[in-house]
Design a protein around this motif. Structure first.
Motif, short mmCIF file in Angstrom:
data_model
loop_
_atom_site.label_atom_id
_atom_site.label_comp_id
_atom_site.label_asym_id
_atom_site.label_seq_id
_atom_site.Cartn_x
_atom_site.Cartn_y
_atom_site.Cartn_z
N THR A 30 6.99 -1.33 -13.45
CA THR A 30 8.19 -0.79 -12.83
C THR A 30 7.88 0.64 -12.43
OG1 THR A 30 9.69 -2.22 -14.08
CG2 THR A 30 10.63 -0.21 -13.19
N GLY A 31 8.22 0.99 -11.21
CA GLY A 31 7.94 2.32 -10.68
C GLY A 31 7.63 2.20 -9.20
N THR A 32 6.48 2.72 -8.80
CA THR A 32 6.05 2.60 -7.41
C THR A 32 4.60 2.14 -7.36
OG1 THR A 32 5.42 4.94 -7.32
CG2 THR A 32 7.63 4.35 -6.50
N ALA A 33 4.31 1.33 -6.37
CA ALA A 33 2.94 0.90 -6.11
C ALA A 33 2.45 1.63 -4.87
CB ALA A 33 2.86 -0.60 -5.90
N PRO A 90 -3.38 5.54 5.97
CA PRO A 90 -4.17 4.78 5.01
C PRO A 90 -3.39 4.17 3.86
CG PRO A 90 -4.34 7.09 4.51
CD PRO A 90 -3.50 6.99 5.77
N SER A 91 -2.07 4.45 3.74
CA SER A 91 -1.37 3.96 2.54
C SER A 91 0.13 3.80 2.76
CB SER A 91 -1.59 4.92 1.37
OG SER A 91 -0.98 6.18 1.63
N GLU A 92 0.71 3.05 1.83
CA GLU A 92 2.17 2.90 1.74
C GLU A 92 2.53 2.96 0.26
OE1 GLU A 92 4.62 2.69 3.90
OE2 GLU A 92 3.52 2.37 5.78
N THR A 93 3.73 3.46 -0.03
CA THR A 93 4.26 3.50 -1.38
C THR A 93 5.50 2.61 -1.40
OG1 THR A 93 3.44 5.73 -1.68
CG2 THR A 93 5.14 4.98 -3.22
N ILE A 94 5.52 1.67 -2.35
CA ILE A 94 6.55 0.63 -2.38
C ILE A 94 7.15 0.56 -3.78
CG2 ILE A 94 6.98 -1.84 -1.99
CD1 ILE A 94 4.18 -1.71 -0.42
N PRO A 95 8.49 0.53 -3.89
CA PRO A 95 9.10 0.38 -5.21
C PRO A 95 8.72 -0.96 -5.85
CG PRO A 95 10.73 0.99 -3.56
CD PRO A 95 9.48 0.65 -2.83
N ARG A 125 -2.27 0.92 -7.00
CA ARG A 125 -2.05 1.74 -8.19
C ARG A 125 -0.55 1.86 -8.44
NH1 ARG A 125 -5.57 6.56 -9.98
NH2 ARG A 125 -6.97 5.46 -8.58
N VAL A 126 -0.13 1.58 -9.68
CA VAL A 126 1.29 1.65 -10.05
C VAL A 126 1.52 2.92 -10.86
CG1 VAL A 126 3.18 0.52 -11.27
CG2 VAL A 126 1.48 -0.86 -10.08
N SER A 127 2.58 3.64 -10.48
CA SER A 127 3.00 4.85 -11.19
C SER A 127 4.44 4.71 -11.63
CB SER A 127 2.88 6.07 -10.28
OG SER A 127 1.58 6.20 -9.79
N ASP A 128 4.78 5.36 -12.75
CA ASP A 128 6.17 5.36 -13.23
C ASP A 128 7.05 6.21 -12.36
OD1 ASP A 128 5.45 3.74 -15.30
OD2 ASP A 128 5.16 5.38 -16.70
#
Length: 128
Positions: A30-33, A90-95, A125-128
């Motif tokens: 749970t967080g963001t990928a 180069p990237s996307e951040t997804i909940p 990579r998953v972050s809180d």
């Protein structure tokens, strides 16, 4: 962090990697990928993965950036690929909730190939 490898078949191609990204997430994440491609001639975007639209997006990138006439072409003849990837990023951040991507109904994670065919490395990579 997890990495996946994506193979492409064409110079400019969009590949739906949503299922592979989601499968790489821990069940309790749970967080963001952050989904990041480790190459300067490919990108990651979130958009609809309908086949005609994927073709339209590839055609748009090809029409927007000329194939030749760039200074970098004297080195390795792929400046157009670098410039197309510049447009995508180069990237996307997804909940993420409980190991699932929180995308909208029609949203998919797409690898955007700009210098194929190639094998690409994508980091998740998953972050809180």
């Amino acid at each position: 962090m997890t990495t996946i490898t994506v193979s492409t078949d064409a110079k400019t191609e969009l590949v739906d990697i949503t299922d592979r990204v989601e499968a790489a997430l821990p069940d309790d994440a749970t967080g963001t990928a952050t989904v990041f491609v480790r190459h300067t001639t490919a990108g990651i975007t979130v958009n609809e993965a309908e086949s005609a639209l994927l073709g339209d997006m590839a055609a748009f990138l090809e029409a927007t950036v000329d194939d030749s006439g760039w200074d970098h072409d004297r080195l390795d003849d792929n400046a157009d690929s670098h410039l197309r990837a510049l447009l995508v990023g180069p990237s996307e951040t997804i909940p993420v909730t409980d190991g699932r991507l929180e995308t909208g109904t029609w949203q998919s994670v797409l690898l955007v190939e700009c210098d194929g065919p190639r094998s690409r490395t994508v980091e998740i990579r998953v972050s809180d």
